[in-house]
Motif scaffolding. Structure first.
Motif, PDB file in Angstrom:
ATOM      1  N   GLU A   1     -43.491  38.826 -98.895  1.00  0.00           N
ATOM      2  CA  GLU A   1     -44.544  37.818 -98.780  1.00  0.00           C
ATOM      3  C   GLU A   1     -44.592  37.271 -97.356  1.00  0.00           C
ATOM      4  O   GLU A   1     -43.608  37.339 -96.632  1.00  0.00           O
TER       5      GLU A   1
ATOM      6  N   ALA B   1     -44.740  30.694 -95.131  1.00  0.00           N
ATOM      7  CA  ALA B   1     -45.540  29.486 -95.353  1.00  0.00           C
ATOM      8  C   ALA B   1     -45.391  28.634 -94.100  1.00  0.00           C
ATOM      9  O   ALA B   1     -44.332  28.062 -93.874  1.00  0.00           O
TER      10      ALA B   1
ATOM     11  N   ILE C   1     -46.179  23.559 -93.122  1.00  0.00           N
ATOM     12  CA  ILE C   1     -45.730  22.500 -94.029  1.00  0.00           C
ATOM     13  C   ILE C   1     -44.666  21.630 -93.358  1.00  0.00           C
ATOM     14  O   ILE C   1     -44.734  20.403 -93.420  1.00  0.00           O
TER      15      ILE C   1
ATOM     16  N   THR D   1     -29.088  32.099 -94.824  1.00  0.00           N
ATOM     17  CA  THR D   1     -28.443  32.799 -95.934  1.00  0.00           C
ATOM     18  C   THR D   1     -28.655  34.302 -95.750  1.00  0.00           C
ATOM     19  O   THR D   1     -29.424  34.711 -94.886  1.00  0.00           O
TER      20      THR D   1
ATOM     21  N   TYR E   1     -26.569  46.654-106.271  1.00  0.00           N
ATOM     22  CA  TYR E   1     -26.326  45.512-105.370  1.00  0.00           C
ATOM     23  C   TYR E   1     -24.868  45.576-104.928  1.00  0.00           C
ATOM     24  O   TYR E   1     -23.973  45.602-105.777  1.00  0.00           O
TER      25      TYR E   1
ATOM     26  N   TYR F   1     -29.738  41.806 -94.860  1.00  0.00           N
ATOM     27  CA  TYR F   1     -30.365  40.998 -93.802  1.00  0.00           C
ATOM     28  C   TYR F   1     -30.003  39.533 -93.988  1.00  0.00           C
ATOM     29  O   TYR F   1     -29.489  39.144 -95.042  1.00  0.00           O
TER      30      TYR F   1
ATOM     31  N   ILE G   1     -31.556  35.460 -93.380  1.00  0.00           N
ATOM     32  CA  ILE G   1     -32.779  34.701 -93.102  1.00  0.00           C
ATOM     33  C   ILE G   1     -32.406  33.268 -92.715  1.00  0.00           C
ATOM     34  O   ILE G   1     -31.339  32.772 -93.083  1.00  0.00           O
TER      35      ILE G   1
ATOM     36  N   ALA H   1     -37.625  19.726-104.609  1.00  0.00           N
ATOM     37  CA  ALA H   1     -36.618  20.336-105.480  1.00  0.00           C
ATOM     38  C   ALA H   1     -36.290  21.724-104.975  1.00  0.00           C
ATOM     39  O   ALA H   1     -37.180  22.471-104.585  1.00  0.00           O
ATOM     40  N   GLY H   2     -35.011  22.073-104.952  1.00  0.00           N
ATOM     41  CA  GLY H   2     -34.610  23.445-104.657  1.00  0.00           C
ATOM     42  C   GLY H   2     -34.116  23.637-103.240  1.00  0.00           C
ATOM     43  O   GLY H   2     -33.527  22.751-102.624  1.00  0.00           O
ATOM     44  N   GLN H   3     -34.401  24.827-102.716  1.00  0.00           N
ATOM     45  CA  GLN H   3     -33.876  25.219-101.415  1.00  0.00           C
ATOM     46  C   GLN H   3     -34.305  24.244-100.315  1.00  0.00           C
ATOM     47  O   GLN H   3     -33.587  24.044 -99.339  1.00  0.00           O
TER      48      GLN H   3
ATOM     49  N   THR I   1     -29.908  23.331-100.994  1.00  0.00           N
ATOM     50  CA  THR I   1     -28.966  23.925-101.956  1.00  0.00           C
ATOM     51  C   THR I   1     -28.981  25.442-101.832  1.00  0.00           C
ATOM     52  O   THR I   1     -29.922  26.027-101.308  1.00  0.00           O
TER      53      THR I   1
ATOM     54  N   GLY J   1     -28.505  28.094-104.347  1.00  0.00           N
ATOM     55  CA  GLY J   1     -28.774  29.188-105.276  1.00  0.00           C
ATOM     56  C   GLY J   1     -29.801  28.932-106.358  1.00  0.00           C
ATOM     57  O   GLY J   1     -30.469  27.902-106.405  1.00  0.00           O
ATOM     58  N   TYR J   2     -29.899  29.929-107.215  1.00  0.00           N
ATOM     59  CA  TYR J   2     -30.905  29.930-108.287  1.00  0.00           C
ATOM     60  C   TYR J   2     -30.728  28.751-109.244  1.00  0.00           C
ATOM     61  O   TYR J   2     -31.691  28.084-109.598  1.00  0.00           O
ATOM     62  N   GLU J   3     -29.487  28.529-109.695  1.00  0.00           N
ATOM     63  CA  GLU J   3     -29.279  27.503-110.727  1.00  0.00           C
ATOM     64  C   GLU J   3     -29.531  26.111-110.172  1.00  0.00           C
ATOM     65  O   GLU J   3     -30.116  25.254-110.851  1.00  0.00           O
TER      66      GLU J   3
ATOM     67  N   ALA K   1     -31.558  25.371-107.784  1.00  0.00           N
ATOM     68  CA  ALA K   1     -33.012  25.220-107.602  1.00  0.00           C
ATOM     69  C   ALA K   1     -33.685  24.972-108.955  1.00  0.00           C
ATOM     70  O   ALA K   1     -34.512  24.072-109.092  1.00  0.00           O
TER      71      ALA K   1
ATOM     72  N   ARG L   1     -23.440  24.203-102.780  1.00  0.00           N
ATOM     73  CA  ARG L   1     -23.229  24.961-104.015  1.00  0.00           C
ATOM     74  C   ARG L   1     -22.622  24.027-105.059  1.00  0.00           C
ATOM     75  O   ARG L   1     -21.711  23.254-104.741  1.00  0.00           O
TER      76      ARG L   1
HETATM   77  C1  LIG Z   1     -31.964  36.837 -98.910  1.00  0.00           C
HETATM   78  C2  LIG Z   1     -31.558  35.820 -99.960  1.00  0.00           C
HETATM   79  C3  LIG Z   1     -30.583  36.116-100.880  1.00  0.00           C
HETATM   80  C4  LIG Z   1     -30.216  35.185-101.857  1.00  0.00           C
HETATM   81  N1  LIG Z   1     -29.268  35.514-102.776  1.00  0.00           N
HETATM   82  C5  LIG Z   1     -28.950  34.633-103.754  1.00  0.00           C
HETATM   83  C6  LIG Z   1     -28.000  34.972-104.746  1.00  0.00           C
HETATM   84  O1  LIG Z   1     -27.453  36.068-104.768  1.00  0.00           O
HETATM   85  N2  LIG Z   1     -27.686  34.051-105.679  1.00  0.00           N
HETATM   86  C7  LIG Z   1     -28.280  32.818-105.696  1.00  0.00           C
HETATM   87  O2  LIG Z   1     -27.972  32.019-106.592  1.00  0.00           O
HETATM   88  N3  LIG Z   1     -29.200  32.482-104.784  1.00  0.00           N
HETATM   89  C8  LIG Z   1     -29.556  33.346-103.809  1.00  0.00           C
HETATM   90  N4  LIG Z   1     -30.474  33.003-102.864  1.00  0.00           N
HETATM   91  C9  LIG Z   1     -31.032  31.648-102.876  1.00  0.00           C
HETATM   92  C10 LIG Z   1     -32.157  31.471-103.886  1.00  0.00           C
HETATM   93  O3  LIG Z   1     -33.027  32.561-103.794  1.00  0.00           O
HETATM   94  C11 LIG Z   1     -32.898  30.177-103.555  1.00  0.00           C
HETATM   95  O4  LIG Z   1     -32.000  29.102-103.475  1.00  0.00           O
HETATM   96  C12 LIG Z   1     -33.936  29.854-104.622  1.00  0.00           C
HETATM   97  O5  LIG Z   1     -34.787  30.936-104.859  1.00  0.00           O
HETATM   98  C13 LIG Z   1     -34.746  28.657-104.163  1.00  0.00           C
HETATM   99  O6  LIG Z   1     -35.744  28.380-105.110  1.00  0.00           O
HETATM  100  P1  LIG Z   1     -36.931  27.434-104.762  1.00  0.00           P
HETATM  101  O7  LIG Z   1     -37.796  27.365-105.968  1.00  0.00           O
HETATM  102  O8  LIG Z   1     -36.406  26.174-104.189  1.00  0.00           O
HETATM  103  O9  LIG Z   1     -37.704  28.123-103.551  1.00  0.00           O
HETATM  104  P2  LIG Z   1     -38.459  29.518-103.475  1.00  0.00           P
HETATM  105  O10 LIG Z   1     -37.888  30.471-104.485  1.00  0.00           O
HETATM  106  O11 LIG Z   1     -38.482  29.885-102.065  1.00  0.00           O
HETATM  107  O12 LIG Z   1     -39.909  29.131-103.988  1.00  0.00           O
HETATM  108  C14 LIG Z   1     -40.840  28.432-103.153  1.00  0.00           C
HETATM  109  C15 LIG Z   1     -42.221  28.952-103.520  1.00  0.00           C
HETATM  110  O13 LIG Z   1     -43.206  28.152-102.910  1.00  0.00           O
HETATM  111  C16 LIG Z   1     -44.242  28.979-102.429  1.00  0.00           C
HETATM  112  N5  LIG Z   1     -44.992  28.266-101.390  1.00  0.00           N
HETATM  113  C17 LIG Z   1     -44.622  27.966-100.135  1.00  0.00           C
HETATM  114  N6  LIG Z   1     -45.609  27.302 -99.503  1.00  0.00           N
HETATM  115  C18 LIG Z   1     -46.590  27.136-100.383  1.00  0.00           C
HETATM  116  C19 LIG Z   1     -47.866  26.504-100.350  1.00  0.00           C
HETATM  117  N7  LIG Z   1     -48.306  25.894 -99.248  1.00  0.00           N
HETATM  118  N8  LIG Z   1     -48.616  26.531-101.443  1.00  0.00           N
HETATM  119  C20 LIG Z   1     -48.180  27.139-102.569  1.00  0.00           C
HETATM  120  N9  LIG Z   1     -46.990  27.756-102.678  1.00  0.00           N
HETATM  121  C21 LIG Z   1     -46.216  27.740-101.602  1.00  0.00           C
HETATM  122  C22 LIG Z   1     -43.492  30.199-101.911  1.00  0.00           C
HETATM  123  O14 LIG Z   1     -44.357  31.305-101.820  1.00  0.00           O
HETATM  124  C23 LIG Z   1     -42.433  30.381-103.012  1.00  0.00           C
HETATM  125  O15 LIG Z   1     -42.912  31.165-104.072  1.00  0.00           O
HETATM  126  C24 LIG Z   1     -30.852  33.925-101.875  1.00  0.00           C
HETATM  127  C25 LIG Z   1     -31.845  33.634-100.936  1.00  0.00           C
HETATM  128  C26 LIG Z   1     -32.196  34.564 -99.994  1.00  0.00           C
HETATM  129  C27 LIG Z   1     -33.280  34.232 -99.016  1.00  0.00           C
END
Ligand SMILES: Cc1cc2nc3c(=O)[nH]c(=O)nc-3n(C[C@H](O)[C@H](O)[C@H](O)COP(=O)(O)OP(=O)(O)OC[C@H]3O[C@@H](n4cnc5c(N)ncnc54)[C@H](O)[C@@H]3O)c2cc1C
Length: 461
Positions: A14, A17, A20, A36, A145, A178, A180, A205-207, A211, A213-215, A217, A264
Motif C-alpha cells: 500500500e 499515508a 496526517i 520495526t 516465516y 526489511y 520500517i 489506538a494502536g501503533q 505499541t 504488536g497485533y494484540e 493494537a 510490548r
Molecule cells: C514489517 C512489520 C512486521 C511486524 N511484525 C509483527 C509481528 O510479527 N507480530 C506482531 O504482533 N506485530 C507485528 N508488527 C506490528 C503490527 O503489525 C502493528 O503493531 C499493528 O498492525 C498496528 O495496528 P494498527 O491498527 O494500529 O495500525 P495499522 O495496522 O497500520 O492500521 C492503520 C490503518 O489506517 C489506514 N490509514 C492510514 N491513513 C488513513 C487515512 N487518512 N484514512 C483512512 N485510513 C487510513 C492504513 O491504511 C491502515 O490500514 C509488525 C509491523 C511491521 C511493519
C-alpha cells in the motif's frame, strides 16, 4: 529499508499515508519515530526439514474464547527449529557497512524483545548460534516465516547467509526481510479512555501510540471504540483498572509513563498477576461487557453458570471429609506426608503435590461429578480456587489497598507549582501528565513516595 534500498510506503503493497502527522503536529501534538522489522519469507518446498528439529504444537491446545461455539484445534502443522552458526554470522557481518541499522540511516528505536539478527550478533557477540523457528504461514500456502531472522541487511547478504543455515542450503526467497520506520505520538497525550487531551472526540489506538504488536493494537482499538461510543451516547466511560485486566495495565502504563521504545505487553508488567489469570478472564470482564451491551445475555449466563458451579464445588471440598484409608495411599504415591486422622478435602487438595488426577481418585469426588454433571472447565476452575486461594486473597487485599488511593481524585486544573515541598521533577511530570487520581500519580516515574505524601495532604487526606 532493505540494505541500501529505501522507499516510502504504507502496509505491504500500500502507499504511504502522508500529511496526517503534519496536521496533528500543527494541532499541537508531539510526534516521534520508531522502527520495526520482519524476516524473509521463503518457499517451504525448498527446505530440508529432515535436518531440523520438529517442534509440534501443544498436545492439548487451549483456545482464546470461552464460547462453546469455538472448538479447540484438533489438527496442527509443526514448526521446525534450526540454528545460525559462526559462519552465518561472518557472512552477515560482510553487509554491516551497507546496513541502515549501523550506518546511521535508521535512527529510531526498535522493539527490544524482537531484535534483528544483525542486532543479535552485534549485541551478543559471544553467542555462537541463535535459534531460528521455521514457521508455516498457513494451511493453504507453502510460504514460510523464518522467525528469529528479522533483518534489514542487503538482500544478497540475507540470501547468502540463510543458504549457510542447516536445512536452508537450497532456500528460495519469496520476499527479503526489511525494516520500517513509522511515526507515533507519545501516548502521555491521551486520557484513560484513549481520547486525546488536546482534541475532544479524537481517539488514538494502536501503533500510533507506540505499541509493538497485533494484540496491543487490537485491544486498544476495542477500548477506543467502546469509549467513543459511550461518549457519543453521553454514558460513563469504560476504564479497566490494573487489577481487572491486562488492557488496564497496558493503557495505564502508556498514558502515565509514555514509551520511548515500542511497548510490548508482558505479564511481568502487571503487579496483580495472580488476579489476572486467563482462566478467570470471563469472570472479570463478561459482566462489564454485558453491562455496556457488548456480551450477549447467553454469554453472561454461561459465565455465571461456570462461576456458580465452580464455587459450589469448592464449597463441597471445604465441607467434605476424606478418610485416612482412602487418602494415604494417594499421598504415599506422591511422597508427601501422610495424615493421621480424617481431614477436609480442601486441606488435602491444597497440597502442591496433589493434582487434579489425584482428586478424581476419591469416591466422593467421582460421585459429585457424576450427579452434578461437572465438565472439565468447572473442574479446572475449582482446582485453581483450591490451590491458589491463599495467594489470590493476599493479592486481592493488596489491590484493594491501592484502590483506595484510586478513589482520591486530583482536581483537573490542580496547580502543582504551588506545592513548595515537592521535587521539581515531580512538579514537571505531574503538570505534564495531569494524573486523574493519586494512585495514577504514584505510578509516574520520577514521582517519589514522599511527593505522594505531600499530595495526599493537599487532597485533605
Ligand atoms: C514489517 C512489520 C512486521 C511486524 N511484525 C509483527 C509481528 O510479527 N507480530 C506482531 O504482533 N506485530 C507485528 N508488527 C506490528 C503490527 O503489525 C502493528 O503493531 C499493528 O498492525 C498496528 O495496528 P494498527 O491498527 O494500529 O495500525 P495499522 O495496522 O497500520 O492500521 C492503520 C490503518 O489506517 C489506514 N490509514 C492510514 N491513513 C488513513 C487515512 N487518512 N484514512 C483512512 N485510513 C487510513 C492504513 O491504511 C491502515 O490500514 C509488525 C509491523 C511491521 C511493519
Amino acid at each position: 529499508h532493505i540494505g541500501e534500498k529505501q522507499f516510502g510506503g504504507g502496509r505491504a503493497g500500500e502507499s504511504a499515508a502522508t500529511g496526517i502527522t503534519e496536521d496533528l503536529v500543527k494541532a499541537g501534538f508531539e510526534s516521534g519515530r520508531m522502527k520495526t522489522g520482519t524476516p524473509p519469507r521463503v518457499d517451504g518446498r525448498s527446505l530440508d526439514y529432515s535436518k531440523m528439529n520438529e517442534e509440534k504444537g501443544d498436545a492439548k491446545p487451549d483456545k482464546f474464547s470461552y464460547s462453546d461455539l469455538t472448538v479447540p484445534l484438533t489438527n496442527q502443522r509443526s514448526c521446525y527449529m534450526t540454528y545460525t552458526s559462526l559462519n552465518v554470522h561472518d557472512i552477515l557481518r560482510e553487509g554491516f557497512d551497507r546496513s541502515p541499522m549501523f550506518n546511521g540511516r535508521i535512527k529510531s528505536l526498535g522493539p527490544r524483545y524482537c531484535p534483528s539478527i544483525e542486532d543479535k550478533i552485534n549485541r551478543f557477540a559471544d553467542k555462537e548460534r541463535h535459534q531460528l523457528f521455521v514457521e508455516p504461514e498457513g494451511w493453504n500456502t507453502c510460504e514460510v516465516y523464518v522467525n528469529g531472522f528479522s533483518t534489514s541487511l542487503p538482500e544478497d547478504i540475507q540470501f547468502k547467509a540463510l543458504r549457510s543455515v542447516v536445512g536452508f542450503e537450497n532456500v528460495k526467497f519469496f520476499r527479503p526481510g526489511y525494516a520500517i520506520e513509522y511515526d507515533y505520538f507519545p501516548p502521555t497525550q491521551l486520557k484513560h479512555t484513549l481520547e486525546t487531551k488536546l482534541v475532544e472526540g479524537l481517539y488514538f489506538a494502536g501503533q500510533i501510540n507506540g505499541t509493538t504488536g497485533y494484540e496491543e493494537a487490537a485491544s486498544q482499538g476495542l477500548m477506543a471504540g467502546i469509549n467513543a461510543h459511550l461518549k457519543v451516547h453521553e454514558k460513563a466511560p469504560l476504564i479497566l483498572k490494573r487489577d481487572e485486566a491486562y488492557i488496564g495495565v497496558l493503557i495505564d502504563d502508556l498514558i502515565t509513563k509514555g514509551t520511548e521504545e515500542p511497548y510490548r505487553m508482558f505479564t511481568s508488567r502487571a503487579e496483580y498477576r495472580t488476579l489476572l489469570r486467563q482462566d478467570n478472564a470471563d469472570f472479570r470482564l463478561t459482566p462489564m461487557s454485558h453491562e455496556i451491551g457488548l456480551a450477549s445475555e447467553a454469554r453472561l449466563r454461561r459465565m455465571e453458570k461456570k462461576l456458580n458451579e465452580s464455587e459450589k464445588m469448592v464449597a463441597f471440598f471445604r465441607e467434605t471429609s476424606v478418610s485416612v484409608a482412602e487418602t494415604n495411599p494417594i499421598l504415599e504415591a506422591k511422597e508427601t506426608a501422610l495424615i493421621t486422622q480424617g481431614d477436609k478435602m480442601f486441606k488435602v487438595f491444597s497440597r502442591p503435590q496433589i493434582d487434579l488426577e489425584d482428586m478424581l481418585k476419591f469416591e466422593k469426588v467421582k460421585e459429585y461429578i457424576e450427579s452434578n454433571d461437572v465438565d472439565q472447565e468447572i473442574l479446572e476452575q475449582a482446582e485453581i480456587q483450591v490451590k491458589y486461594s491463599g495467594y489470590i486473597e493476599k493479592e486481592r487485599n493488596n489491590a484493594d489497598k491501592l484502590t483506595r488511593l484510586e478513589e482520591v481524585k486530583i482536581p483537573e486544573n490542580f496547580d502543582y507549582n504551588k506545592i513548595k515541598s515537592m521535587s521539581i521533577e515531580a512538579k514537571q511530570k505531574l503538570s505534564k501528565i495531569r494524573p486523574v487520581t493519586i494512585s495514577q500519580a504514584s505510578r509516574i516515574s520520577g514521582v517519589s513516595p514522599s511527593d505522594i505524601s505531600v499530595l495526599l495532604i493537599y487532597m485533605g487526606r
